[in-house]
Design an enzyme around this catalytic site. Structure first.
Site, PDB file in Angstrom:
ATOM      1  CB  CYS A   1      13.026  10.116   7.956  1.00  0.00           C
ATOM      2  SG  CYS A   1      13.768   8.832   6.923  1.00  0.00           S
TER       3      CYS A   1
ATOM      4  N   GLY B   1      -4.350   5.272   5.033  1.00  0.00           N
ATOM      5  CA  GLY B   1      -3.921   4.502   6.189  1.00  0.00           C
ATOM      6  C   GLY B   1      -5.053   4.043   7.070  1.00  0.00           C
TER       7      GLY B   1
ATOM      8  N   GLY C   1      -4.757   3.219  -1.383  1.00  0.00           N
ATOM      9  CA  GLY C   1      -5.721   3.573  -0.349  1.00  0.00           C
ATOM     10  C   GLY C   1      -5.071   4.400   0.742  1.00  0.00           C
TER      11      GLY C   1
ATOM     12  CD  GLU D   1      13.053   5.178   7.778  1.00  0.00           C
ATOM     13  OE1 GLU D   1      13.144   6.104   8.617  1.00  0.00           O
ATOM     14  OE2 GLU D   1      12.801   5.354   6.585  1.00  0.00           O
TER      15      GLU D   1
ATOM     16  N   GLY E   1      -4.474   0.728   5.299  1.00  0.00           N
ATOM     17  CA  GLY E   1      -3.336   0.469   6.170  1.00  0.00           C
ATOM     18  C   GLY E   1      -3.730  -0.310   7.405  1.00  0.00           C
TER      19      GLY E   1
ATOM     20  CE  LYS F   1      -1.480   2.828   2.850  1.00  0.00           C
ATOM     21  NZ  LYS F   1      -1.445   4.064   2.019  1.00  0.00           N
TER      22      LYS F   1
ATOM     23  CD  GLU G   1      10.537  13.652  10.727  1.00  0.00           C
ATOM     24  OE1 GLU G   1      11.455  13.088  10.115  1.00  0.00           O
ATOM     25  OE2 GLU G   1       9.499  13.064  11.079  1.00  0.00           O
TER      26      GLU G   1
END
Length: 477
Positions: free
Chosen positions: A280, A204, A202, A246, A208, A171, A380
């Site tokens: 990231c 999450g 799709g 991750e 997901g 996904k 972040e």
């Protein structure tokens, strides 16, 4: 407008069970470039069922058979390389030079890294006590990938699943689905058996979560925000499946006075702004030794003012837009928070660059005199925003660097090799870059703390998709 409403399930392109269209937006123009279908839990069920059926036979294939399929996939990817780069530029907004040299290149580098690792992998070994350890494919894998390095994360998940004899359901992010569809075409052309790889688009909350909770999914591999990673982990806990994550980062770049300031500081700014800051592992906190602080600010300001925003379709070293209006809003809110909390603005600031009223473009921004309690130092940002923080001693630098919920990457700039090793050993991060050294294909990628668990790439990436079985033989057998 590309019509990409079909899903790839059991070796065929099929219609969704329930129509639900979503436009794919070019972030540089804010105009739609394609339409995809958004799947449901029922579509996930179909895909998982196909993967489960395929696992029965694909898990029994030899390493040599799988290597041949991977070599074919590599050949196809190289042939369609430019198409991949253009696709990523259109849906992500990464400038074409960056897409060609970095975004698309990972599809070759990581795949070759896995091929090399699979050739070295020991699937069976005898322990000193006579027992046999077997490494076997884990089963059906649910793979959820992000928009910021789309094909990078797809390859880092799909390839080790298929390389080890597992099957998978992918996904991808609904913001950048077109590169995933292109990759599905490549997997199909390479001849992987029906059901081994499946693709359902799709969001999450629906797809997901359906993957994470599914009783026939044996493993979840997720890349994205820490918040979403926690949700995946909670959903997966019901069936006690393996979860690798991750997640986010707030990576420190520790600059000592004995380093090459001109090169190290300028490179740190460039790395922070690369991919419009949407990485990231970006070095978003630059920690500078007090005696070199003023000089470092001069270099950073100069580098920041030289950073240009530009049209992603044009060649060059400029940066492109952020991926969406949602991401643009988040970045603007944090830039405004930095100003409100008293950080000194060296370059950039709130709003769009002059001449870029259309598109989700943000100004490359550098803050000085930041303290590690400010939001821009703790959250972040995921945009082209750098925070510069002074320190007085090596001990203080290590303390500030580690004072974060994250632990993905860290960077150290110093002319003293002993200091480099000493500091690297104390930084709580999964990866430490010394004096600008890059991450290389085949090396493990992943982090500590809320940056996730597990590792991607090379032999370590294969191991995450393998189960360990011990076979106890009688002494005289």
């Amino acid at each position: 407008m590309r019509n990409e409403r079909k899903f790839y399930i059991d070796g065929q392109w099929v219609d969704p069970l329930k129509p639900n269209d979503l436009e794919v937006i070019n972030p540089a123009t804010e105009k739609p470039i394609g339409v995809i279908a958004m799947g449901t839990a029922a579509d996930i069920d179909r895909a998982v069922a196909a993967a489960k059926r395929a696992f029965a036979t694909y898990s029994q294939t030899s390493v040599e058979e799988r290597l041949a399929l991977l070599e074919k996939l590599l050949e196809i990817y190289k042939r369609r390389y430019e198409e991949m780069a253009r696709t990523i530029t259109a849906e992500l907004g990464a400038p074409i030079t960056m897409s060609t040299e970095q975004q698309a290149d990972v599809g070759v580098g990581h795949l070759q890294g896995f091929i090399d690792a699979l050739k070295r992998l020991k699937t069976r070994e005898v322990l000193p006590n006579g027992d046999v350890v077997r490494r076997e494919p884990i089963g059906v894998c649910g793979l959820i990938t992000p928009w910021n390095w789309p094909i990078n994360q797809i390859v880092l998940k799909v390839v080790p699943a298929l390389a080890t004899g597992s099957t998978c359901v992918l996904k991808p992010s609904e913001f950048t689905p077109l590169n995933a569809i292109l990759y599905a075409e490549m997997v199909h052309e390479a001849g992987f058996p029906a059901g081994t790889f499946n693709l359902v688009n799709g969001d999450g909350l629906e797809c997901g979560a359906a993957l994470s909770r599914h009783r026939y999914v044996d493993m979840m591999s997720f890349t994205g925000s820490t918040r979403a990673g926690i949700a995946v982990s909670k959903d997966a806990a019901e069936t006690v499946k393996r979860v690798t994550l991750e997640l986010g980062g707030k990576s420190p770049n520790v600059v000592f006075a004995d380093s090459d300031l001109e090169e190290g500081v300028a490179d740190g700014v460039a790395q922070c702004f690369n991919n419009s800051g949407q990485s990231c592992d970006a070095p978003t906190r630059m920690l500078v030794e007090r005696s070199a602080y003023d000089k470092a600010l001069e270099i950073a300001e100069r580098a920041g003012r030289q950073a240009e925003v530009g049209n992603p379709e044009e060649e060059g070293t400029h940066i492109g837009p952020l991926v969406s209006h949602i991401q643009f809003g988040r970045v603007q809110a944090l830039i405004e928070a930095g100003v409100a909390e008293g950080a000194r603005l060296l370059v950039g600031g709130p709003g769009k660059p002059e001449g870029f009223e259309t598109g989700y473009f943000a100004k490359p921004t550098i803050f000085a005199d930041v303290n590690n309690d400010m939001r821009i130092a703790r959250e972040e940002v995921f945009g082209p925003v750098l925070s510069i923080i002074p320190f007085d001693t090596e001990e203080q630098a290590i303390a500030i660097a580690n004072d974060t919920a994250y632990g993905l990457a860290a960077y150290v700039q110093t002319g003293d090799p002993d200091r480099a090793d000493r500091v690297a050993s104390r930084l709580r991060a999964g990866m430490v870059h010394i004096n600008g050294a890059p991450h290389r294909y085949g090396s493990p990628f992943g982090g500590y703390k809320q940056s996730g668990n597990g590792r991607e790439g090379g032999i370590f990436g294969l191991e995450d998709f393998l189960e360990i079985k011990t076979v106890h033989h009688p002494a005289r057998m």
